[in-house]
Design an enzyme around this catalytic site. Structure first.
Site, PDB file in Angstrom:
ATOM      1  N   LYS A  54       0.848  -1.204   0.000  1.00  0.00           N
ATOM      2  CA  LYS A  54       0.000   0.000   0.000  1.00  0.00           C
ATOM      3  C   LYS A  54       0.877   1.245   0.000  1.00  0.00           C
ATOM      4  O   LYS A  54       0.634   2.184  -0.770  1.00  0.00           O
ATOM      5  CB  LYS A  54      -0.907   0.030   1.240  1.00  0.00           C
ATOM      6  CG  LYS A  54      -2.103  -0.881   1.112  1.00  0.00           C
ATOM      7  CD  LYS A  54      -2.819  -1.020   2.447  1.00  0.00           C
ATOM      8  CE  LYS A  54      -3.851  -2.129   2.371  1.00  0.00           C
ATOM      9  NZ  LYS A  54      -4.265  -2.631   3.675  1.00  0.00           N
ATOM     10  N   GLN A  98      -5.217  -1.395   9.552  1.00  0.00           N
ATOM     11  CA  GLN A  98      -5.096  -2.740   8.992  1.00  0.00           C
ATOM     12  C   GLN A  98      -5.749  -3.768   9.924  1.00  0.00           C
ATOM     13  O   GLN A  98      -5.511  -3.788  11.127  1.00  0.00           O
ATOM     14  CB  GLN A  98      -3.602  -3.059   8.799  1.00  0.00           C
ATOM     15  CG  GLN A  98      -3.315  -4.377   8.123  1.00  0.00           C
ATOM     16  CD  GLN A  98      -3.728  -4.424   6.658  1.00  0.00           C
ATOM     17  OE1 GLN A  98      -3.787  -3.385   5.989  1.00  0.00           O
ATOM     18  NE2 GLN A  98      -4.014  -5.602   6.158  1.00  0.00           N
ATOM     19  N   ASP A 121     -11.625   2.688   3.793  1.00  0.00           N
ATOM     20  CA  ASP A 121     -12.039   1.283   3.724  1.00  0.00           C
ATOM     21  C   ASP A 121     -13.563   1.161   3.589  1.00  0.00           C
ATOM     22  O   ASP A 121     -14.065   0.091   3.236  1.00  0.00           O
ATOM     23  CB  ASP A 121     -11.644   0.561   5.030  1.00  0.00           C
ATOM     24  CG  ASP A 121     -10.359  -0.246   4.893  1.00  0.00           C
ATOM     25  OD1 ASP A 121     -10.083  -0.740   3.791  1.00  0.00           O
ATOM     26  OD2 ASP A 121      -9.665  -0.381   5.921  1.00  0.00           O
TER      27      ASP A 121
END
Ligand code: GUN
Length: 294
Positions: A54, A98, A121
């Site tokens: 990422k 995460q 997200d």
């Protein structure tokens, strides 16, 4: 094999190029650089790989990448304090924590502490609600990537029968909402669904997101259907990763299918970058990037 292979790797490269082009314009015309903060708690090796990828891709498209690596024993209060600081930081347009988090941390509480406008997200309960009611939301990256590939391959999805196999909050449920938003007739199937193969054979669009290696075989597929395989399964004794679809038998029947690897997988990070760009544009009252949102 008769099906067209949908090349997610190439598609993702195209998405990243479009993101990079808009990022360059933002910088040049407005002096704004989108920023993505990624928070990793603990040392899960798979998560470390994801976070590294990422960070690398974020920088490659011209955005700022802020990585926060915290020890596994970080307390909830410490993590919430960091999220509060990132929420308040104007250089940060997207925040990703995460998952999975270490067991002593309440993921729902942590995710819902993120400013929904920075929740790239799309996991915050506000974004879930906005998506479910057809309002402007941040959309989870994997289903957004699937939607982009479906639109690209099929054009209009209106009136098509879609079956989503899998009911997770991260993929199955938001995927169904997105397909409904594009006027599909949507069925969500799962491990308790009766006669799953027959149900799937009615699908013009079949999205497999169950997490069971090669469970969907050719006899589940309607001739000519578009099959999207979200599975990423590691199986002892088998090399590499396996999808939820048995590729060869599905490809005999389908009109088009995404492979694993090289299908949906690369689209997830590309859509994370697209979401960060979208969040940055919204935060600055600028037009959203075209073709990179739901
Ligand atoms: N862990 C594995 N995939 C993801 C993802 O897309 N988002 C977050 N936050 N954690 C993950």
């Amino acid at each position: 094999m008769t099906a067209t292979r949908i090349d997610g790797k190439a598609f993702a490269a195209g998405v990243r190029a479009r993101v990079a082009e808009r990022v360059a314009r933002l910088k040049e015309e407005q002096g704004i650089v989108p920023g993505l903060a990624v928070v990793l708690v603990g040392e899960d090796p798979a998560s470390e790989v994801y976070v590294r990828n990422k960070g690398k891709q974020t920088v490659e498209v011209g955005m700022n990448s802020f990585e926060h690596k915290l020890p596994a024993e970080t307390s909830e209060a410490e993590l919430l304090d960091l999220i509060g600081k990132l929420n308040a930081d104007p250089a940060v347009h997207g925040i990703l924590v995460q998952l999975p988090l270490p067991g002593h941390l309440n993921s729902d509480l942590v995710i819902n502490a993120i400013d929904p406008a920075k929740d790239v997200d799309g996991f915050h309960i506000s974004n879930v609600g906005l998506l479910g009611t057809g309002q402007k939301a941040m959309v989870p990256c994997t289903p957004l990537g699937c939607l982009m590939m479906l639109r690209d391959h099929l054009g209009s999805l209106s009136g098509l029968n879609a079956v989503v196999v899998g009911r997770s909050n991260i993929v199955g449920k938001p995927m169904a909402q997105l397909l409904l938003g594009d006027s599909c007739t949507v069925t969500i199937a799962h491990s308790r669904t009766k006669d799953l193969a027959a149900l799937c054979r009615g699908a013009d669009i079949l999205v497999a997101a169950v997490g069971r290696p090669e469970m969907i075989t050719g006899d589940f597929v309607k001739p000519g259907a578009t099959v999207i395989d979200v599975g990423i399964n590691r199986v002892p004794g088998r090399n590499g990763i396996l999808g939820d679809c048995h590729f060869d038998s599905c490809a005999e029947v389908a009109g088009a299918i995404t492979p694993v690897p090289g299908g949906v997988g690369p689209m997830t990070i590309a859509c994370l970058l697209a979401n960060t760009l979208t969040a940055c544009c919204r935060a600055n009252g600028l037009p959203e990037p075209e073709g990179l949102t739901a």
